[in-house]
Design a protein around this motif. Sequence first.
Motif, short mmCIF file in Angstrom:
data_model
loop_
_atom_site.label_atom_id
_atom_site.label_comp_id
_atom_site.label_asym_id
_atom_site.label_seq_id
_atom_site.Cartn_x
_atom_site.Cartn_y
_atom_site.Cartn_z
N ASP A 64 5.64 14.10 5.65
CA ASP A 64 5.01 14.13 6.97
C ASP A 64 3.48 14.00 6.90
O ASP A 64 2.81 14.04 7.93
N ALA A 65 2.95 13.85 5.72
CA ALA A 65 1.50 13.73 5.56
C ALA A 65 1.04 12.31 5.90
O ALA A 65 1.84 11.37 5.99
N THR A 66 -0.24 12.17 6.08
CA THR A 66 -0.84 10.85 6.28
C THR A 66 -1.72 10.52 5.07
O THR A 66 -2.22 11.42 4.40
N PHE A 67 -1.89 9.23 4.80
CA PHE A 67 -2.70 8.85 3.65
C PHE A 67 -3.34 7.49 3.88
O PHE A 67 -2.98 6.75 4.81
N MET A 68 -4.29 7.17 3.01
CA MET A 68 -4.90 5.85 2.99
C MET A 68 -5.22 5.50 1.56
O MET A 68 -5.27 6.37 0.68
N ILE A 69 -5.41 4.20 1.29
CA ILE A 69 -5.71 3.72 -0.05
C ILE A 69 -6.96 2.87 -0.01
O ILE A 69 -7.06 1.93 0.79
N ASP A 70 -7.91 3.21 -0.84
CA ASP A 70 -9.14 2.43 -0.98
C ASP A 70 -9.09 1.75 -2.35
O ASP A 70 -9.02 2.42 -3.37
N ALA A 71 -9.08 0.43 -2.36
CA ALA A 71 -8.88 -0.32 -3.60
C ALA A 71 -10.14 -1.02 -4.06
O ALA A 71 -10.93 -1.52 -3.25
N THR A 72 -10.32 -1.05 -5.38
CA THR A 72 -11.40 -1.81 -6.01
C THR A 72 -10.80 -2.59 -7.17
O THR A 72 -10.14 -2.00 -8.03
N THR A 73 -10.98 -3.89 -7.18
CA THR A 73 -10.41 -4.73 -8.23
C THR A 73 -11.49 -5.59 -8.87
O THR A 73 -12.48 -5.95 -8.23
N SER A 74 -11.28 -5.90 -10.15
CA SER A 74 -12.15 -6.83 -10.86
C SER A 74 -11.32 -7.54 -11.92
O SER A 74 -10.36 -6.97 -12.44
N GLY A 75 -11.67 -8.78 -12.22
CA GLY A 75 -10.90 -9.55 -13.19
C GLY A 75 -10.13 -10.67 -12.52
O GLY A 75 -10.22 -10.88 -11.30
N GLU A 76 -9.33 -11.38 -13.32
CA GLU A 76 -8.62 -12.55 -12.82
C GLU A 76 -7.18 -12.26 -12.41
O GLU A 76 -6.52 -13.12 -11.83
N VAL A 77 -6.66 -11.08 -12.71
CA VAL A 77 -5.25 -10.77 -12.40
C VAL A 77 -5.10 -10.43 -10.92
O VAL A 77 -4.28 -11.01 -10.21
N PHE A 78 -5.89 -9.47 -10.45
CA PHE A 78 -5.86 -9.08 -9.04
C PHE A 78 -7.22 -9.40 -8.44
O PHE A 78 -8.21 -8.74 -8.73
N THR A 79 -7.24 -10.39 -7.60
CA THR A 79 -8.51 -10.87 -7.05
C THR A 79 -8.75 -10.40 -5.62
O THR A 79 -9.85 -10.59 -5.09
N HIS A 80 -7.73 -9.82 -4.97
CA HIS A 80 -7.88 -9.38 -3.59
C HIS A 80 -7.56 -7.88 -3.51
O HIS A 80 -6.41 -7.47 -3.66
N SER A 81 -8.57 -7.08 -3.32
CA SER A 81 -8.38 -5.62 -3.30
C SER A 81 -7.49 -5.18 -2.15
O SER A 81 -6.68 -4.25 -2.29
N TYR A 82 -7.61 -5.83 -1.00
CA TYR A 82 -6.80 -5.43 0.15
C TYR A 82 -5.32 -5.66 -0.14
O TYR A 82 -4.47 -4.83 0.20
N TYR A 83 -4.98 -6.78 -0.79
CA TYR A 83 -3.59 -7.07 -1.10
C TYR A 83 -3.04 -6.08 -2.12
O TYR A 83 -1.89 -5.63 -2.02
N ALA A 84 -3.86 -5.71 -3.09
CA ALA A 84 -3.45 -4.71 -4.08
C ALA A 84 -3.18 -3.37 -3.41
O ALA A 84 -2.20 -2.68 -3.73
N ALA A 85 -4.04 -3.00 -2.47
CA ALA A 85 -3.83 -1.75 -1.72
C ALA A 85 -2.56 -1.82 -0.89
O ALA A 85 -1.82 -0.83 -0.78
N LEU A 86 -2.28 -2.98 -0.32
CA LEU A 86 -1.08 -3.16 0.50
C LEU A 86 0.19 -3.01 -0.34
O LEU A 86 1.15 -2.35 0.07
N LYS A 87 0.22 -3.62 -1.54
CA LYS A 87 1.38 -3.50 -2.42
C LYS A 87 1.57 -2.04 -2.87
O LYS A 87 2.70 -1.57 -2.99
N THR A 88 0.47 -1.35 -3.12
CA THR A 88 0.55 0.05 -3.51
C THR A 88 1.12 0.89 -2.38
O THR A 88 2.00 1.75 -2.58
N LYS A 89 0.64 0.64 -1.18
CA LYS A 89 1.15 1.35 0.00
C LYS A 89 2.63 1.09 0.19
O LYS A 89 3.43 2.01 0.47
N ASP A 90 3.06 -0.16 0.02
CA ASP A 90 4.48 -0.51 0.18
C ASP A 90 5.35 0.26 -0.81
O ASP A 90 6.43 0.76 -0.44
#
Length: 199
Positions: A64-90
């Motif tokens: 029942d808790a609420t949460f959020m994810i703040d993502a920071t990415t660097s390198g060639e594997v994950f280039t979009h921090s928002y998408y990485a945060a979205l997959k983590t949330k999923d």
Amino acid sequence: ADNVTPATRAVEFEGDMRLLYRANYCCRTALAILKPFAEFDADDEQQLYDQVYKIRWEKIMDVDATFMIDATTSGEVFTHSYYAALKTKDAIVDRFRRNFGKRPSIDTEMPDYKFNLHIRDNHVTLLMNSSGDSLHKRGYRKLASRAPISLANGRVSKPRRTARLAASTSKGRSGATTSTRRSSTNARRTLSTPSCTTT
């Protein structure tokens, strides 16, 4: 603090829970105290999802808790921090949905838990933000009140109100407008791993 190590835009250190609380209360050079609780490698988005899904999130927060994810990415594997945060949330909400039939909600304003996702190349670190809001806001305007001019408008007669507004306007032209406008426009659990990161 033990094993203090400079990092990119951060300082890493180790300590107990007392130090964690003390850092949040006393540190004047950090924006947040982050506590890592999971590390793994992921070469693509599916591996990221699978590894996050394996974490026992039900031991970290309630459904029942609420949460959020703040993502920071660097390198060639994950280039979009928002998408990485979205997959983590999923992955998080899918695990809760499978185990409990419902999922925790996202709250980007005042969540119960703030998680940080750091990805450097293919190395992933998940951290809990033990500070909540940015530490530079500590103690800032805890109690909000109605603007003095609003109170005045409701208590004086029309002729006096006109005179007072005129006086306020003239003061604003002399440099008091800045403080007036600023005041009218300016109006977040249990941890176990001993290492922390300040950012």
